[in-house]
Design a protein around this motif. Structure first.
Motif, short mmCIF file in Angstrom:
data_model
loop_
_atom_site.label_atom_id
_atom_site.label_comp_id
_atom_site.label_asym_id
_atom_site.label_seq_id
_atom_site.Cartn_x
_atom_site.Cartn_y
_atom_site.Cartn_z
N LEU A 301 0.83 -1.21 0.00
CA LEU A 301 0.00 0.00 0.00
C LEU A 301 0.86 1.26 0.00
O LEU A 301 0.53 2.25 -0.66
N ALA A 302 1.97 1.21 0.75
CA ALA A 302 2.86 2.38 0.81
C ALA A 302 3.51 2.64 -0.54
O ALA A 302 3.66 3.80 -0.96
N LYS A 303 3.92 1.59 -1.25
CA LYS A 303 4.55 1.75 -2.56
C LYS A 303 3.57 2.33 -3.58
O LYS A 303 3.98 3.04 -4.50
N GLY A 305 1.30 4.48 -2.81
CA GLY A 305 0.92 5.81 -2.37
C GLY A 305 -0.35 5.88 -1.55
O GLY A 305 -0.85 6.97 -1.27
N LYS A 306 -0.88 4.74 -1.14
CA LYS A 306 -2.13 4.72 -0.38
C LYS A 306 -1.92 4.73 1.13
O LYS A 306 -2.90 4.83 1.88
N LEU A 307 -0.66 4.62 1.55
CA LEU A 307 -0.37 4.56 2.99
C LEU A 307 1.00 5.18 3.24
O LEU A 307 1.94 4.90 2.49
N PRO A 308 1.14 6.03 4.26
CA PRO A 308 2.46 6.60 4.56
C PRO A 308 3.42 5.51 5.04
O PRO A 308 3.01 4.60 5.76
N ARG A 309 4.68 5.62 4.64
CA ARG A 309 5.66 4.63 5.08
C ARG A 309 5.78 4.61 6.60
O ARG A 309 6.05 3.57 7.20
N GLU A 310 5.58 5.77 7.25
CA GLU A 310 5.70 5.86 8.71
C GLU A 310 4.74 4.90 9.41
O GLU A 310 5.04 4.40 10.51
N THR A 311 3.59 4.64 8.80
CA THR A 311 2.62 3.74 9.41
C THR A 311 3.17 2.32 9.47
O THR A 311 3.03 1.62 10.49
N ALA A 312 3.81 1.88 8.39
CA ALA A 312 4.41 0.54 8.37
C ALA A 312 5.60 0.48 9.35
O ALA A 312 5.77 -0.51 10.06
N ASP A 313 6.40 1.56 9.38
CA ASP A 313 7.53 1.60 10.31
C ASP A 313 7.05 1.50 11.76
O ASP A 313 7.64 0.79 12.57
#
Length: 348
Positions: A301-303, A305-313
């Motif tokens: 999702l982050a790749k 553009g649907k989710l900020p990478r910070e959320t996965a981090d």
């Protein structure tokens, strides 16, 4: 002269602080933004409604969550959450928990899963010194705890422990807001404390009547650590009889009698004792697989553009912070490596 529960809970400062606390994490919502824009006025209006007795709980929203398993959750209006936060933080929590045993660990300030894990390790160390290799864990789970709790049982549990009549009536109003005569909805901190109180008599029964030395409970999961398996049938029968008094049942497939050398599951971990007495606390494999699937979905999702990478981090950091309380150094290391490879993999 000391203040009554009503005076404490409806104090403007306490209600305002409760509003700010309830806004944490949801300040982006349009309804919360609108409420906070007139926070002083809304708090005073709410305060007056409670004082004159015209306050009523609003309509609740029911929905399902599917992690870690499917459950029905009840969401309350923001102003109702504000009242319940002030009630719980400024009066109800201390009033209920003064009766609780020390190893009732769920939902209370200064306790939680990590506290419970530490207490279990202390119990296992003492049991190993006393009983050697003949240490067993009897683990129990209550079938559909929140969904099976009768309203009259919950009210009686609160009345037995709370001395202020006004606070009791407010809690009873919260209990009655859940549909039917059976079932306490998830989603309210007050509801969790109500359920902790429902099983408080069981805790005292096990500790004081059955004379169990090593016992811990986390919401509806509880464990007895003792010598051998000879007491298993006796304890289970006594516990079933005690639960029948409040119309609850043990889950037939989730109660175990196992030697601690083989290990038992507790709060997402597997705990076992080696012959030397060393205690190993490792994550359940399903928790590891679940986090891998979750991270893969988040990276995808982050790749896009649907989710900020910070959320996965943040998800990985939270998982690692939980895992670090056990013997999981290599597991955490491999998870970080897996996460880095997900970002490199063009097919994800």
């Amino acid at each position: 002269m000391s203040k009554t529960a009503k005076e404490v809970v409806t104090g403007f400062g306490n209600l305002y602080d409760a509003m700010q606390h309830c806004a944490n994490g949801v300040r982006w919502k349009a309804s919360v933004i609108k409420y906070l824009q007139n926070g002083l006025t809304n708090t005073e209006k709410l305060r007056q409604e409670i004082l004159v007795g015209t306050y009523k709980l609003g309509r609740q929203i029911e929905f399902k969550v599917y992690e870690p398993k499917e459950r029905n959750v009840v969401a309350m209006r923001f102003r109702d959450r504000q009242v319940q936060r002030s009630l719980l933080h400024n009066y109800l929590a201390s009033e209920l928990t003064r009766h609780f045993i020390y190893d009732n660990a769920a939902g209370q300030a200064g306790k939680g899963p990590d506290f419970s894990i530490r207490r279990i390790k202390i119990m296992l160390e003492k049991a190993h010194r006393l009983y050697g290799d003949n240490v067993y864990a009897y683990t129990y789970d209550i079938k559909s705890f929140f969904g099976s709790t009768r309203h009259d049982v919950a009210k009686a549990a609160v009345r037995k422990r709370v001395r202020d009549d006004w606070a009791c009536r407010l809690v009873e109003q919260i209990i009655d807001s859940f549909p039917g005569d059976v079932g306490i909805g998830l989603g309210s901190d007050v509801a969790q404390y109500i359920e902790l109180a429902v099983l408080d008599d069981l805790d005292h029964f096990i500790k004081e009547q059955l004379r169990v030395r090593f016992y811990a409970r986390y919401m509806d999961d509880f464990v007895i650590i003792t010598d051998g398996k000879e007491h298993a049938a006796e304890y289970r029968k006594a516990i079933e009889q005690e639960l029948a008094r409040i119309h609850l049942q043990l889950h037939p497939k989730k109660c175990r009698v196992v030697p601690v050398s083989r290990g038992f599951k507790w709060l997402g971990f597997r705990i076992r004792v080696k012959p030397s007495g060393k205690i190993l606390v490792t994550l359940n494999k399903d928790k590891i697989y679940h986090e891998r699937r979750k991270l893969k979905k988040m990276v995808r999702l982050a790749k896009s553009g649907k989710l900020p990478r910070e959320t996965a981090d943040t998800s990985l950091r939270c998982w690692a912070a939980h895992a670090v309380h056990g013997n999981n150094y290599n597991v955490i290391k491999k998870m970080h490596e897996y996460y880095r490879n997900l970002w490199r993999d063009v097919n994800v």
